[in-house]
Design a protein around this motif. Structure first.
Motif, PDB file in Angstrom:
ATOM      1  N   VAL A   1     -88.559 -46.355  -0.731  1.00 20.96           N
ATOM      2  CA  VAL A   1     -89.222 -45.885  -1.945  1.00 20.96           C
ATOM      3  C   VAL A   1     -90.302 -44.857  -1.627  1.00 20.96           C
ATOM      4  O   VAL A   1     -90.404 -43.810  -2.292  1.00 20.96           O
ATOM      5  CB  VAL A   1     -89.808 -47.073  -2.726  1.00 20.96           C
ATOM      6  CG1 VAL A   1     -90.648 -46.581  -3.896  1.00 20.96           C
ATOM      7  CG2 VAL A   1     -88.705 -48.003  -3.227  1.00 20.96           C
ATOM      8  N   ASP A   2     -91.122 -45.109  -0.598  1.00 24.24           N
ATOM      9  CA  ASP A   2     -92.203 -44.170  -0.274  1.00 24.24           C
ATOM     10  C   ASP A   2     -91.654 -42.810   0.120  1.00 24.24           C
ATOM     11  O   ASP A   2     -92.195 -41.760  -0.258  1.00 24.24           O
ATOM     12  CB  ASP A   2     -93.071 -44.733   0.847  1.00 24.24           C
ATOM     13  CG  ASP A   2     -93.932 -45.910   0.384  1.00 24.24           C
ATOM     14  OD1 ASP A   2     -94.037 -46.099  -0.848  1.00 24.24           O
ATOM     15  OD2 ASP A   2     -94.478 -46.620   1.246  1.00 24.24           O
ATOM     16  N   THR A   3     -90.568 -42.814   0.890  1.00 28.56           N
ATOM     17  CA  THR A   3     -89.955 -41.547   1.300  1.00 28.56           C
ATOM     18  C   THR A   3     -89.412 -40.792   0.095  1.00 28.56           C
ATOM     19  O   THR A   3     -89.553 -39.566  -0.009  1.00 28.56           O
ATOM     20  CB  THR A   3     -88.823 -41.814   2.304  1.00 28.56           C
ATOM     21  OG1 THR A   3     -89.342 -42.552   3.411  1.00 28.56           O
ATOM     22  CG2 THR A   3     -88.211 -40.514   2.792  1.00 28.56           C
ATOM     23  N   ALA A   4     -88.775 -41.520  -0.806  1.00 26.58           N
ATOM     24  CA  ALA A   4     -88.225 -40.890  -2.011  1.00 26.58           C
ATOM     25  C   ALA A   4     -89.339 -40.295  -2.866  1.00 26.58           C
ATOM     26  O   ALA A   4     -89.176 -39.214  -3.447  1.00 26.58           O
ATOM     27  CB  ALA A   4     -87.428 -41.911  -2.811  1.00 26.58           C
ATOM     28  N   ARG A   5     -90.462 -40.993  -2.939  1.00 25.46           N
ATOM     29  CA  ARG A   5     -91.585 -40.468  -3.729  1.00 25.46           C
ATOM     30  C   ARG A   5     -92.130 -39.180  -3.117  1.00 25.46           C
ATOM     31  O   ARG A   5     -92.511 -38.250  -3.841  1.00 25.46           O
ATOM     32  CB  ARG A   5     -92.674 -41.522  -3.839  1.00 25.46           C
ATOM     33  CG  ARG A   5     -92.325 -42.643  -4.814  1.00 25.46           C
ATOM     34  CD  ARG A   5     -93.355 -43.740  -4.807  1.00 25.46           C
ATOM     35  NE  ARG A   5     -93.043 -44.763  -5.815  1.00 25.46           N
ATOM     36  CZ  ARG A   5     -93.445 -46.027  -5.738  1.00 25.46           C
ATOM     37  NH1 ARG A   5     -94.191 -46.420  -4.705  1.00 25.46           N
ATOM     38  NH2 ARG A   5     -93.112 -46.885  -6.682  1.00 25.46           N
ATOM     39  N   GLU A   6     -92.161 -39.119  -1.788  1.00 25.91           N
ATOM     40  CA  GLU A   6     -92.620 -37.900  -1.126  1.00 25.91           C
ATOM     41  C   GLU A   6     -91.662 -36.750  -1.400  1.00 25.91           C
ATOM     42  O   GLU A   6     -92.084 -35.622  -1.674  1.00 25.91           O
ATOM     43  CB  GLU A   6     -92.739 -38.158   0.378  1.00 25.91           C
ATOM     44  CG  GLU A   6     -93.855 -39.124   0.752  1.00 25.91           C
ATOM     45  CD  GLU A   6     -93.839 -39.462   2.234  1.00 25.91           C
ATOM     46  OE1 GLU A   6     -92.966 -38.920   2.955  1.00 25.91           O
ATOM     47  OE2 GLU A   6     -94.673 -40.281   2.660  1.00 25.91           O
ATOM     48  N   LEU A   7     -90.346 -37.040  -1.316  1.00 25.10           N
ATOM     49  CA  LEU A   7     -89.360 -36.005  -1.601  1.00 25.10           C
ATOM     50  C   LEU A   7     -89.447 -35.564  -3.060  1.00 25.10           C
ATOM     51  O   LEU A   7     -89.354 -34.366  -3.369  1.00 25.10           O
ATOM     52  CB  LEU A   7     -87.955 -36.536  -1.296  1.00 25.10           C
ATOM     53  CG  LEU A   7     -86.790 -35.570  -1.547  1.00 25.10           C
ATOM     54  CD1 LEU A   7     -86.950 -34.295  -0.725  1.00 25.10           C
ATOM     55  CD2 LEU A   7     -85.462 -36.253  -1.232  1.00 25.10           C
ATOM     56  N   LYS A   8     -89.653 -36.518  -3.958  1.00 25.85           N
ATOM     57  CA  LYS A   8     -89.797 -36.197  -5.383  1.00 25.85           C
ATOM     58  C   LYS A   8     -90.983 -35.270  -5.609  1.00 25.85           C
ATOM     59  O   LYS A   8     -90.888 -34.266  -6.331  1.00 25.85           O
ATOM     60  CB  LYS A   8     -89.969 -37.490  -6.177  1.00 25.85           C
ATOM     61  CG  LYS A   8     -90.269 -37.297  -7.653  1.00 25.85           C
ATOM     62  CD  LYS A   8     -90.559 -38.637  -8.311  1.00 25.85           C
ATOM     63  CE  LYS A   8     -91.072 -38.443  -9.727  1.00 25.85           C
ATOM     64  NZ  LYS A   8     -91.480 -39.731 -10.351  1.00 25.85           N
ATOM     65  N   ALA A   9     -92.128 -35.587  -4.966  1.00 26.18           N
ATOM     66  CA  ALA A   9     -93.323 -34.760  -5.143  1.00 26.18           C
ATOM     67  C   ALA A   9     -93.110 -33.363  -4.580  1.00 26.18           C
ATOM     68  O   ALA A   9     -93.521 -32.358  -5.188  1.00 26.18           O
ATOM     69  CB  ALA A   9     -94.518 -35.433  -4.463  1.00 26.18           C
TER      70      ALA A   9
ATOM     71  N   ALA B   1     -83.694 -43.843  -8.306  1.00 29.30           N
ATOM     72  CA  ALA B   1     -82.535 -44.635  -8.729  1.00 29.30           C
ATOM     73  C   ALA B   1     -82.261 -45.717  -7.681  1.00 29.30           C
ATOM     74  O   ALA B   1     -81.876 -45.395  -6.546  1.00 29.30           O
ATOM     75  CB  ALA B   1     -81.305 -43.745  -8.891  1.00 29.30           C
ATOM     76  N   PRO B   2     -82.482 -46.998  -8.010  1.00 31.03           N
ATOM     77  CA  PRO B   2     -82.253 -48.071  -7.027  1.00 31.03           C
ATOM     78  C   PRO B   2     -80.787 -48.113  -6.596  1.00 31.03           C
ATOM     79  O   PRO B   2     -79.875 -47.988  -7.411  1.00 31.03           O
ATOM     80  CB  PRO B   2     -82.622 -49.335  -7.814  1.00 31.03           C
ATOM     81  CG  PRO B   2     -83.510 -48.869  -8.921  1.00 31.03           C
ATOM     82  CD  PRO B   2     -83.004 -47.506  -9.277  1.00 31.03           C
ATOM     83  N   VAL B   3     -80.572 -48.302  -5.298  1.00 28.04           N
ATOM     84  CA  VAL B   3     -79.213 -48.419  -4.758  1.00 28.04           C
ATOM     85  C   VAL B   3     -79.047 -49.648  -3.877  1.00 28.04           C
ATOM     86  O   VAL B   3     -77.945 -49.940  -3.408  1.00 28.04           O
ATOM     87  CB  VAL B   3     -78.817 -47.163  -3.953  1.00 28.04           C
ATOM     88  CG1 VAL B   3     -78.717 -45.956  -4.867  1.00 28.04           C
ATOM     89  CG2 VAL B   3     -79.786 -46.902  -2.808  1.00 28.04           C
ATOM     90  N   GLY B   4     -80.116 -50.384  -3.640  1.00 26.26           N
ATOM     91  CA  GLY B   4     -80.050 -51.583  -2.821  1.00 26.26           C
ATOM     92  C   GLY B   4     -81.443 -52.137  -2.608  1.00 26.26           C
ATOM     93  O   GLY B   4     -82.432 -51.568  -3.082  1.00 26.26           O
ATOM     94  N   PRO B   5     -81.557 -53.248  -1.893  1.00 24.47           N
ATOM     95  CA  PRO B   5     -82.886 -53.839  -1.634  1.00 24.47           C
ATOM     96  C   PRO B   5     -83.810 -52.846  -0.930  1.00 24.47           C
ATOM     97  O   PRO B   5     -83.501 -52.361   0.166  1.00 24.47           O
ATOM     98  CB  PRO B   5     -82.565 -55.034  -0.727  1.00 24.47           C
ATOM     99  CG  PRO B   5     -81.137 -55.371  -1.022  1.00 24.47           C
ATOM    100  CD  PRO B   5     -80.468 -54.054  -1.310  1.00 24.47           C
ATOM    101  N   ASP B   6     -84.905 -52.502  -1.589  1.00 28.68           N
ATOM    102  CA  ASP B   6     -85.912 -51.579  -1.053  1.00 28.68           C
ATOM    103  C   ASP B   6     -85.353 -50.194  -0.745  1.00 28.68           C
ATOM    104  O   ASP B   6     -85.939 -49.450   0.047  1.00 28.68           O
ATOM    105  CB  ASP B   6     -86.556 -52.159   0.214  1.00 28.68           C
ATOM    106  CG  ASP B   6     -87.259 -53.481  -0.044  1.00 28.68           C
ATOM    107  OD1 ASP B   6     -87.897 -53.605  -1.101  1.00 28.68           O
ATOM    108  OD2 ASP B   6     -87.146 -54.387   0.812  1.00 28.68           O
ATOM    109  N   GLN B   7     -84.207 -49.837  -1.340  1.00 37.36           N
ATOM    110  CA  GLN B   7     -83.590 -48.544  -1.112  1.00 37.36           C
ATOM    111  C   GLN B   7     -83.347 -47.834  -2.446  1.00 37.36           C
ATOM    112  O   GLN B   7     -82.913 -48.463  -3.408  1.00 37.36           O
ATOM    113  CB  GLN B   7     -82.262 -48.689  -0.368  1.00 37.36           C
ATOM    114  CG  GLN B   7     -82.391 -49.242   1.051  1.00 37.36           C
ATOM    115  CD  GLN B   7     -83.054 -48.245   1.992  1.00 37.36           C
ATOM    116  OE1 GLN B   7     -82.665 -47.086   2.037  1.00 37.36           O
ATOM    117  NE2 GLN B   7     -84.059 -48.703   2.725  1.00 37.36           N
ATOM    118  N   VAL B   8     -83.636 -46.538  -2.458  1.00 39.59           N
ATOM    119  CA  VAL B   8     -83.436 -45.752  -3.679  1.00 39.59           C
ATOM    120  C   VAL B   8     -82.871 -44.396  -3.316  1.00 39.59           C
ATOM    121  O   VAL B   8     -82.930 -43.959  -2.161  1.00 39.59           O
ATOM    122  CB  VAL B   8     -84.756 -45.562  -4.463  1.00 39.59           C
ATOM    123  CG1 VAL B   8     -85.331 -46.877  -4.926  1.00 39.59           C
ATOM    124  CG2 VAL B   8     -85.769 -44.777  -3.630  1.00 39.59           C
TER     125      VAL B   8
END
Length: 325
Positions: A3-11, A42-49
Motif C-alpha cells: 500500500v505505501d509503495t502504491a501511494r508513492e506511485l499515485k502521488a 485497488a486491492p488484489v490480495g492481503p496487504d497488496q494493491v
C-alpha cells in the motif's frame, strides 16, 4: 505492490499529470475542471494493491503509462470509464411523460388501456428489431386487442394519443380460466423509434435471466415502474399457485408458479406499475415480470406484489432478453 509503495506511485503520477502542459491530457477539454484522470488503490490480495487509474478517454492511456517501467506497469489497473454522472432514479412524473429514446419504466399502453409500464426489451425470431415487453393487460387490453394494434408511449392515462405511437402489438399469451403462467405481451418498435435497453436506474441489467428454479425467497430485488418509480423489496414466496387476479368486475383468472414480493419500505408497487421487470439487487440479474398486487397484507402493511418468473415469460413467448450492456 504494498500500500505505501502504491501511494508513492499515485502521488508521483498525480504530480506529473498536474505539471503536464495544457492540452496534453486529451480529456482536459471535458466540462468543468476535471482533467479526465482519477487515481486510487485497488486491492488484489492481503496487504497488496494495484494503482487504480480511471480515465475519461482512451487516448490518455499512453500519457498515463509513459515514464513507468515494466515492473510498475504490471502493478497498474487502467480502465477507461467514460463520463461519470450521478446515479439518480427517474421520478414517477418523468416516467409518465413522452420520452425518446424509450427506456424501461416508462408509461406505455394499448390505446384502450389507461397505462402500464414498459418493462424492458427483447427479440423474437421472425420479428426484426427490438420489441417492448410488458403485460397482456397493458399492451393487449386483456385479450381484447388484436395483433397489429398500436402501442402508445405514454399511455392514454398520461396524455398519450395516436401521435405517441411507438410500436405494434406483435404477440401475447391469451388468458385461460385457471393455471395461467404469464401475463405477457410484446410490441415491435416502429421504424425510427429509438430505445435504450440499458436505461435502468444504475445501468444495464445482466444478459442472463435468472432461471425460475434459482429464484430464492428473501432475495433483495428492485424494479422501476410508471407509478411508484424505483422501489426495493424482497421475495417472500416462490412457486405460488392459485393466485386469483380480478381483471374486471366479473372475471378472475388464476396463476400458478408465481413470485411474491413485499416492499422494503411500504408498497413495492401500485396500479400502473404492471409490466415492470424485476431484478436481483446483488447482481442485477433480471428475474420477474410484475403483473398484479394487493393493497393489504405484507409484513409492513404495504400489500404484496406478484410477478411471473421472467424465464417463463421468455420461454412461453419465444423471446430473447436484451440487456443493452
Amino acid at each position: 505492490m504494498r500500500v505505501d509503495t502504491a501511494r508513492e506511485l499515485k502521488a508521483a503520477l498525480s504530480r506529473r499529470l498536474s505539471e503536464a502542459p495544457p492540452g496534453t491530457v486529451v480529456a482536459s477539454d471535458a466540462p468543468g475542471s476535471w482533467s479526465g484522470v482519477a487515481l486510487g488503490l485497488a486491492p488484489v490480495g492481503p496487504d497488496q494493491v494495484h494503482l487504480a487509474v480511471r480515465l475519461l478517454a482512451e487516448a490518455d492511456v499512453r500519457l498515463v503509462l509513459d515514464g513507468l517501467d515494466d515492473a510498475a506497469r504490471a502493478e497498474v489497473d487502467v480502465r477507461v470509464i467514460g463520463p461519470v454522472r450521478p446515479q439518480r432514479s427517474p421520478t414517477p412524473e418523468e416516467l409518465q411523460r413522452r420520452t425518446r429514446p424509450l427506456v424501461p419504466g416508462l408509461s406505455v399502453a394499448h390505446p384502450t388501456v389507461t397505462a402500464g409500464t414498459l418493462g424492458g426489451f427483447v427479440r423474437r425470431s421472425g420479428t426484426a428489431g427490438l420489441l417492448v415487453l410488458s403485460n397482456n393487460h397493458v399492451l393487449a387490453a386483456s385479450d381484447a386487442a388484436a395483433e397489429g394494434d398500436p402501442v402508445l408511449q405514454p399511455g392514454p392515462a398520461d396524455g398519450g394519443t395516436d401521435a405517441d405511437r411507438v410500436g405494434t402489438l406483435t404477440a401475447f399469451e391469451r388468458f385461460v380460466a385457471t393455471g395461467n403462467l404469464v401475463d405477457a405481451a410484446v410490441a415491435a418498435l416502429d421504424e425510427g423509434v429509438d430505445a435504450d435497453p440499458a436505461g435502468y436506474p444504475g445501468g444495464a441489467l445482466l444478459a442472463d435471466v435468472l432461471a425460475a428454479e434459482d429464484v430464492d425467497p428473501d432475495e433483495a430485488v428492485e424494479k422501476v415502474g410508471r407509478t411508484t418509480g424505483h422501489t426495493r423489496g424482497r421475495i417472500t414466496a416462490v412457486e405460488v399457485d392459485g393466485v386469483g387476479v380480478q381483471y374486471d368486475a366479473d372475471v378472475v383468472h388464476t396463476f400458478d408458479d408465481q413470485l411474491e414480493i413485499e416492499g422494503v419500505d411500504g408498497s413495492f408497487s401500485d396500479g400502473g406499475d404492471s409490466g415492470s421487470v424485476i431484478w436481483r439487487s446483488s447482481d442485477r440479474a433480471p428475474l420477474g415480470l410484475l403483473f398484479a398486487g394487493s393493497t393489504q397484507g405484507g409484513s409492513n402493511g404495504g400489500g404484496v406484489t406478484f410477478a411471473n418468473p421472467l424465464a417463463t415469460v421468455l420461454r412461453v413467448l419465444g423471446l430473447t432478453w436484451v440487456s443493452g450492456a
